[in-house]
Design an enzyme around this catalytic site. Structure first.
Site, mmCIF file in Angstrom:
data_model
loop_
_atom_site.group_PDB
_atom_site.id
_atom_site.type_symbol
_atom_site.label_atom_id
_atom_site.label_comp_id
_atom_site.label_asym_id
_atom_site.label_seq_id
_atom_site.Cartn_x
_atom_site.Cartn_y
_atom_site.Cartn_z
ATOM 1 C CE1 TYR A 131 -3.131 -2.943 0.236
ATOM 2 C CE2 TYR A 131 -4.540 -1.024 0.410
ATOM 3 C CZ TYR A 131 -4.375 -2.365 0.154
ATOM 4 O OH TYR A 131 -5.451 -3.131 -0.190
ATOM 5 C CE LYS A 183 2.028 -17.417 -1.923
ATOM 6 N NZ LYS A 183 1.115 -18.567 -2.085
ATOM 7 C CG ASP A 217 -2.013 -19.633 -0.892
ATOM 8 O OD1 ASP A 217 -1.445 -19.596 0.221
ATOM 9 O OD2 ASP A 217 -1.479 -20.112 -1.904
ATOM 10 C CG ASP A 241 -8.047 -4.261 1.511
ATOM 11 O OD1 ASP A 241 -9.133 -4.059 2.083
ATOM 12 O OD2 ASP A 241 -7.786 -3.834 0.367
HETATM 13 MG MG MG Z 1 -10.905 -3.065 1.838
#
Ligand code: MG
Ligand code: NAI
Length: 348
Positions: A131, A183, A217, A241
Site C-alpha cells: 500500500y 506468504k 491462500d 484488506d
Molecule cells: Mg478493503
C-alpha cells in the site's frame, strides 16, 4: 496513549457525521450512547463532501486539529470525490496520525446465516506493505504501460509493532491464539521479515497466548471451510484488506462490520461500509456497524462495561425484540432501531 479528559470527567472526542447515510446513522448512535450514559464530550467536525462545501477541503484543518487534540474520533463514512485531485481522506488520516493498526472484529449477530457463532478478530497492518504504492511503468515501443512495477515495503519495526499490538489485544480480550498470516514461501523478503518479527514477538507471549502460522491462500480456504479454528489473525496490509472482507462475509456482510484505526497519536473508529448513496436520506440505513465501532471506542478508553452493555442491547433488540432494518430482512427504520435500543438501555 493517554486520553485527555475535561474537568467534568467527560472524555472529549471528535465526531464527524460524514456523507450520505453518515448523519442518519451518527444521529442514531448518539441517541443510543446517551441512553447508555457514555461519558463522551463530542466536538462536531466536518469531513468529506460536507468539508468541501464548508471550505473546499474534504479534510479541513479544524477537523485534523480536533482529532490531534482529542486523540479520539468517531467518524461516519466519507465520500471521496472521484476526480478533482482529492486524495482519499482515509489514507490521509492514516498517514497523519500513523494509524498503524486496523482492527476488524467479526461476530455473528443474528442466527440463521451461512455460519453460526463466528467470533474472529483480524488485525491488519495499515501503513506498510504494497500500500505504500511505489509504482511505475516502463514503456516499450509505443506501449507506455508495457511493464508495471510495484515495490512493497515492510519494516522489521513495523512488523514487530503490529504483531505486538495483536498479542496485547488478544490478552486484553481474553483470547487464546494469534495466527500469523504471510506468504513468506514466495515473497521471502517482503513477507519473510513480517513472519520473522512475528515469531520473535510470539516467544514473549509463550504460555499466555498460543501462536501459529498460515500461508495466506491456505488461510483463505480454511476460513471458509472451518473458521472456528481461528481466534485472532494478524497480517500485512494487502492480505489484511482481503481477509477482513472475507470474515465480514462470514457474518453477513457490511451492515454489521465495525473497524478501528489505532495509532500512536490517535484512534479513529468507523463502520467498514461507505456512505451508501443509494439509500441516503431515506432513514432506513442500519446503524449497527457504527454502533459496534462505538463499542470498540468504549473498549479502547477502558469503558468495557459500557461496551458490553451496548453489545448486549444490540443482541436483545435484534434477536428478542426482532427489530431489524431492511438489510437484515426487517422493516424497522434507522430511528425505530435506535429507539428500541434506547428502550432496552433505559428499562430497569
Ligand atoms: Mg478493503
Ligand atoms: P457502500 O458501503 O456505501 O454501499 C454498498 C452497499 O451496501 C449499498 O447497496 C448500500 O446501500 C449498502 N449499505 C452500506 N451501508 C449500509 C448500512 N449501514 N445499512 C444498510 N445498507 C448499507 O459502498 P459504495 O457504494 O462502494 O461506496 C459509496 C461511497 O462511500 C464512495 O464514495 C466510497 O468512496 C465511500 N466509502 C467510504 C468509506 C469510509 O469512509 N470509511 C468506506 C467505503 C466506501
Amino acid at each position: 496513549m493517554s486520553i485527555p479528559t475535561h474537568g467534568s470527567n467527560k472524555i472529549p472526542a471528535t465526531l464527524i457525521p460524514g456523507d450520505g447515510i453518515g448523519p442518519e446513522i451518527v444521529d442514531a448512535v448518539i441517541k443510543v450512547l446517551d441512553a447508555l450514559g457514555a461519558p463522551f464530550d463530542w466536538e462536531l467536525q466536518q469531513g468529506g463532501m460536507a468539508g468541501i462545501a464548508a471550505g473546499g477541503d474534504p479534510l479541513p484543518a479544524a477537523t485534523l486539529e480536533s482529532i490531534r487534540r482529542n486523540k479520539l474520533a468517531l467518524k461516519g463514512p466519507l465520500t471521496t470525490p472521484v476526480g478533482g485531485g482529492f486524495r482519499s481522506v482515509n489514507v490521509r488520516l492514516r498517514e497523519e496520525f500513523q494509524l498503524y493498526a486496523n482492527l476488524r472484529p467479526a461476530h455473528s449477530l443474528v442466527p440463521g446465516g451461512r455460519y453460526e457463532d463466528i467470533d474472529l478478530i483480524l488485525v491488519r497492518e495499515n501503513l506498510e506493505g504494497l500500500y505504500v504504492a511505489f509504482e511505475h511503468y516502463i514503456p516499450i515501443g509505443d506501449d507506455p504501460h508495457a511493464v508495471a512495477i510495484s515495490s512493497g515495503v515492510n519494516t522489521r519495526d513495523g512488523s514487530r509493532r503490529i504483531v505486538r499490538y495483536a498479542f496485547e489485544h488478544a490478552l486484553k480480550m481474553g483470547r487464546k491464539k494469534v495466527t500469523l498470516v504471510h506468504k513468506a514461501n514466495v515473497l521471502k523478503a517482503l513477507t519473510g521479515v513480517f513472519l520473522e518479527a512475528g515469531q520473535e514477538i510470539a516467544k514473549e507471549y509463550a504460555g499466555r497466548i498460543a501462536c501459529d502460522e498460515r500461508i495466506v491462500d491456505a488461510c483463505a480456504m480454511q476460513l471458509v471451510l472451518n473458521p472456528w479454528q481461528f481466534d485472532v489473525i494478524v497480517t500485512t496490509n494487502l492480505f489484511g484488506d482481503i481477509l477482513s472482507d472475507l470474515i465480514a462475509g462470514l457474518v453477513g456482510g457490511l451492515g454489521a462490520a465495525p473497524g478501528a484505526n489505532i495509532g500512536l497519536n490517535a484512534a479513529i473508529f468507523e463502520a467498514v461500509h461507505g456512505s451508501a448513496p443509494d439509500i441516503a436520506g431515506k432513514g432506513i440505513a442500519n446503524p449497527t456497524a457504527l454502533l459496534l465501532a462505538a463499542g470498540l471506542m468504549l473498549d479502547h478508553v477502558g469503558l468495557t462495561d459500557h461496551a458490553r452493555q451496548l453489545r448486549k442491547a444490540i443482541d436483545q433488540v435484534l434477536n428478542q425484540d426482532k427489530v431489524r432494518t431492511g438489510d437484515l430482512g426487517g422493516k424497522a427504520s434507522t430511528n425505530d432501531f435506535a429507539m428500541a435500543l434506547v428502550q432496552r438501555l433505559t428499562a430497569g
